[in-house]
Design an enzyme around this catalytic site. Structure first.
Site, PDB file in Angstrom:
ATOM      1  N   GLU A  68       3.478  -6.480   3.957  1.00 34.71           N
ATOM      2  CA  GLU A  68       3.348  -5.822   5.269  1.00 34.71           C
ATOM      3  C   GLU A  68       4.471  -6.304   6.182  1.00 34.71           C
ATOM      4  O   GLU A  68       4.982  -7.419   6.010  1.00 34.71           O
ATOM      5  CB  GLU A  68       1.997  -6.184   5.911  1.00 34.71           C
TER       6      GLU A  68
ATOM      7  N   HIS B 123       3.180   2.373  12.790  1.00 36.22           N
ATOM      8  CA  HIS B 123       2.187   3.236  13.457  1.00 36.22           C
ATOM      9  C   HIS B 123       2.748   3.871  14.729  1.00 36.22           C
ATOM     10  O   HIS B 123       2.008   4.187  15.652  1.00 36.22           O
ATOM     11  CB  HIS B 123       0.883   2.461  13.781  1.00 36.22           C
TER      12      HIS B 123
ATOM     13  N   HIS C  45       0.839  -1.196   0.000  1.00 37.39           N
ATOM     14  CA  HIS C  45       0.000   0.000   0.000  1.00 37.39           C
ATOM     15  C   HIS C  45       0.875   1.248   0.000  1.00 37.39           C
ATOM     16  O   HIS C  45       1.974   1.261   0.551  1.00 37.39           O
ATOM     17  CB  HIS C  45      -1.007  -0.001   1.150  1.00 37.39           C
TER      18      HIS C  45
ATOM     19  N   ASP D 284       6.186   0.270   7.052  1.00 38.59           N
ATOM     20  CA  ASP D 284       4.741   0.092   6.767  1.00 38.59           C
ATOM     21  C   ASP D 284       4.286   1.125   5.746  1.00 38.59           C
ATOM     22  O   ASP D 284       3.692   2.115   6.123  1.00 38.59           O
ATOM     23  CB  ASP D 284       3.953   0.178   8.068  1.00 38.59           C
TER      24      ASP D 284
ATOM     25  N   ASP E 128      -0.101   4.311   1.078  1.00 42.69           N
ATOM     26  CA  ASP E 128      -0.423   5.300   2.111  1.00 42.69           C
ATOM     27  C   ASP E 128       0.235   4.944   3.443  1.00 42.69           C
ATOM     28  O   ASP E 128       0.700   3.817   3.638  1.00 42.69           O
ATOM     29  CB  ASP E 128      -1.944   5.403   2.298  1.00 42.69           C
TER      30      ASP E 128
ATOM     31  N   GLU F  84      -5.070   1.847   2.261  1.00 42.17           N
ATOM     32  CA  GLU F  84      -5.126   0.631   3.082  1.00 42.17           C
ATOM     33  C   GLU F  84      -5.331   0.976   4.544  1.00 42.17           C
ATOM     34  O   GLU F  84      -5.999   0.249   5.281  1.00 42.17           O
ATOM     35  CB  GLU F  84      -3.830  -0.178   2.903  1.00 42.17           C
ATOM     36  N   GLU F  85      -4.745   2.097   4.982  1.00 47.68           N
ATOM     37  CA  GLU F  85      -4.787   2.445   6.404  1.00 47.68           C
ATOM     38  C   GLU F  85      -6.120   3.085   6.819  1.00 47.68           C
ATOM     39  O   GLU F  85      -6.324   3.362   7.991  1.00 47.68           O
ATOM     40  CB  GLU F  85      -3.637   3.405   6.749  1.00 47.68           C
TER      41      GLU F  85
END
Ligand SMILES: [Zn+2]
Length: 383
Positions: free
Chosen positions: A169, A356, A80, A112, A82, A144-145
């Site tokens: 991931e 994150h 992803h 990520d 984003d 995706e997030e």
């Protein structure tokens, strides 16, 4: 004269320097088109044929499907584009500039998961001069997030198709073949306020919500009694009451109340099935308490994921990495790629423990092993 893309680290620097936060909070949400444009340019330079796929109703977002070779079968390497939002004041360096220290690359999206996209392109460079029997597809998705709208658009379009797919991931390069789903739901109760001295002057939303919580707790216990999977650390479907808002004053009958909760189904459980069961359970309470009760999904939900075919890509990834395929606690786009008919695993560099978080990083010692494993997978599926 044809150009060649920069090396992996230079690509990563450029990807990190292009902010692409996605968020359900509109003020934080950014376009991912700059990242798509960078990937598009590099992959085209390598001879991939590239398709930028717009996302319905989101003009500032897109997916990229880049294909080397033609025909059926082949391999998808998916990441992803984003990232989640970040708190720059908590970082020790600028989240949008790759900083190298302690044998690590720091930056928002390093693990990520912009790092994987750079490494997938790096791995692909070795194959551009040989004829592929089956295609290599590098897939870059949007959102995706947040809502996973990129993956949903792919399912809608029925593309891409390949025999197998790896979603990079951060799993510390260990294969993952299952994860739980995720649902976020709300229950809203509209009653009628009135003077608290006489309950007949209104309809109390809090009284009704009390019974809603009882029903949901009973449902939670039933789910836990019925569904277990020992591959997961939390081996039952969990339900968390996350927040509740209602009423205004002790001497008024509570006029409205809203509850939000999440539910994480195990593989084999259906998001729609759970939603229907909740609706059926709570529905009668509206009439019983003389209130208007509505349930709604806060986002469409992520289905649980399980790859039951342990002889294909799972077995190969286990052999190449020396790690048994495992279950993880986070949701991914895997159930969507699986829906497209691909033998799908999740496996990429870096650890979810660093995702994150302030000071997100990708350890340098993850880079070469990732490129090596990806090259072996490409060799197996495309040559
Ligand atoms: Zn991710």
């Amino acid at each position: 004269m044809s150009r060649t893309p920069p090396d992996a680290l230079a690509m990563l620097r450029e990807l990190i320097a292009a902010p692409s936060i996605s968020s359900t909070t509109a003020e934080w949400d950014l376009s991912n088109l700059k990242v798509i444009e960078l990937l598009h340019t590099w992959l085209e330079e390598l001879g991939f044929s590239c398709e930028v796929m717009p996302i319905p109703h989101q003009p500032t977002k897109a997916n990229l499907i880049a294909t080397l070779g033609t025909g059926p079968g082949g391999l998808v390497l998916s990441g992803h584009t984003d990232t989640v939002p970040c708190d720059p004041e908590l970082w020790h360096s600028d989240p949008f500039r790759v900083a190298e220290r302690d044998q690590r690359l720091y930056g928002l999206g390093t693990c990520d998961m912009k790092g994987f996209l750079a490494l997938a392109i790096e791995a692909a460079k070795s194959f551009v001069d040989q004829p592929l029997k089956q295609p290599l597809i590098i897939l870059a998705t949007a959102d995706e997030e947040s809502a996973m709208s990129g993956a949903r658009a792919l399912v809608e379009a029925g593309r891409p198709k390949a025999r197998a797919a790896v979603i990079g991931e951060p799993t510390s390069l260990k294969p993952v073949r299952m994860h739980k789903g995720m649902m976020m739901e709300a229950v809203r109760i509209e009653g009628r306020s009135g003077h608290s001295s006489d309950p007949s002057l209104g309809a109390n939303a809090l009284d009704a919500m009390h019974q809603v919580l009882n029903e949901l707790s009973a449902f939670r216990n039933e789910l836990k009694a019925k569904h277990r999977n020992s591959d997961f650390r939390v081996d039952f479907p969990s339900m968390n009451f996350g927040c509740i808002h209602g009423g205004d004053n002790p001497n008024r009958i509570c006029g409205h109340c809203e509850l939000e909760f999440d539910l994480r189904p195990l593989p084999g459980m259906s998001v729609d099935g759970l939603r229907n069961a909740i609706g059926e359970r709570l529905g009668p309470l509206g009439a019983q308490f003389g209130v208007e009760l509505t349930t709604r999904a806060l986002f469409p939900g992520i289905p649980p994921f399980e790859n039951r075919d342990t002889d294909g890509l799972v077995a190969l990834a286990e052999k190449l990495t020396g790690h048994r395929a495992q279950a993880v606690a986070f949701g991914t786009e895997a159930p969507f790629l699986q829906q497209l008919g691909m033998d799908t695993i999740v496996m990429g560099p870096g650890s979810i423990d660093q995702a994150h978080q302030p000071d997100e990083y990708l350890a340098l010692d993850q880079i070469q092993p990732t490129i090596d494993v990806l090259k072996q997978l490409i060799t197996r599926y495309c040559l």
